[in-house]
Design a protein around this motif. Structure first.
Motif, short mmCIF file in Angstrom:
data_model
loop_
_atom_site.label_atom_id
_atom_site.label_comp_id
_atom_site.label_asym_id
_atom_site.label_seq_id
_atom_site.Cartn_x
_atom_site.Cartn_y
_atom_site.Cartn_z
N MET A 96 3.26 -7.44 17.37
CA MET A 96 2.27 -6.40 17.35
C MET A 96 2.31 -5.70 15.98
N PRO A 97 1.15 -5.53 15.35
CA PRO A 97 1.15 -4.91 14.02
C PRO A 97 1.49 -3.43 14.08
N ARG A 98 2.04 -2.95 13.01
CA ARG A 98 2.40 -1.54 12.97
C ARG A 98 1.17 -0.69 12.64
N GLU A 99 1.26 0.58 12.94
CA GLU A 99 0.20 1.52 12.60
C GLU A 99 0.27 1.80 11.10
N ASN A 100 -0.85 1.67 10.42
CA ASN A 100 -0.89 1.93 8.99
C ASN A 100 -1.06 3.43 8.73
N ARG A 101 -0.52 3.86 7.61
CA ARG A 101 -0.71 5.25 7.21
C ARG A 101 -2.11 5.40 6.63
N ALA A 102 -2.57 6.62 6.51
CA ALA A 102 -3.93 6.89 6.05
C ALA A 102 -4.17 6.33 4.66
N HIS A 103 -3.22 6.50 3.75
CA HIS A 103 -3.43 6.00 2.39
C HIS A 103 -3.43 4.47 2.36
N GLU A 104 -2.71 3.83 3.28
CA GLU A 104 -2.72 2.37 3.35
C GLU A 104 -4.08 1.86 3.83
N ASN A 105 -4.64 2.54 4.83
CA ASN A 105 -5.98 2.17 5.30
C ASN A 105 -7.02 2.37 4.21
N GLN A 106 -6.87 3.45 3.47
CA GLN A 106 -7.82 3.73 2.39
C GLN A 106 -7.73 2.66 1.30
N ARG A 143 -6.70 -0.45 1.69
CA ARG A 143 -7.21 -1.70 2.26
C ARG A 143 -8.74 -1.71 2.29
N MET A 144 -9.34 -0.59 2.70
CA MET A 144 -10.80 -0.52 2.75
C MET A 144 -11.40 -0.58 1.35
N SER A 145 -10.75 0.05 0.38
CA SER A 145 -11.23 0.00 -0.99
C SER A 145 -11.16 -1.43 -1.54
N ALA A 146 -10.08 -2.13 -1.23
CA ALA A 146 -9.95 -3.52 -1.69
C ALA A 146 -11.01 -4.40 -1.05
N ARG A 147 -11.29 -4.21 0.22
CA ARG A 147 -12.34 -5.00 0.89
C ARG A 147 -13.71 -4.74 0.27
#
Length: 70
Positions: A1-11, A13-17
């Motif tokens: 099961m994947p871990r919960e990402n922190r807010a800056h990690e999500n940001q 990842r979304m910027s890279a996408r």
């Protein structure tokens, strides 16, 4: 099961996408007209230009091949 990402990690990842999507050249081309789907589970298909189809058929005929005109 994947871990919960922190807010800056999500940001990040979304910027890279987003940057990857903007770098794709096929997304910068204009859309082409579509014909309606033939059924409820079918997808719309690109509308065929009759002038372009004639040019393709003429070129194939000149090469001795048969066209796929409907």
């Amino acid at each position: 099961m994947p871990r919960e990402n922190r807010a800056h990690e999500n940001q990040k990842r979304m910027s890279a996408r987003r940057m990857h999507a903007l770098a794709r050249l096929d997304l910068r081309e204009p859309t082409s007209p579509r014909e309606a789907a033939s059924g409820p589970t079918s997808h719309a298909v690109k509308a065929e230009n009759p002038e372009l189809r004639k040019m393709i058929d003429d070129a194939l005929a000149a090469r001795g091949m048969s066209g796929t005109s409907p």
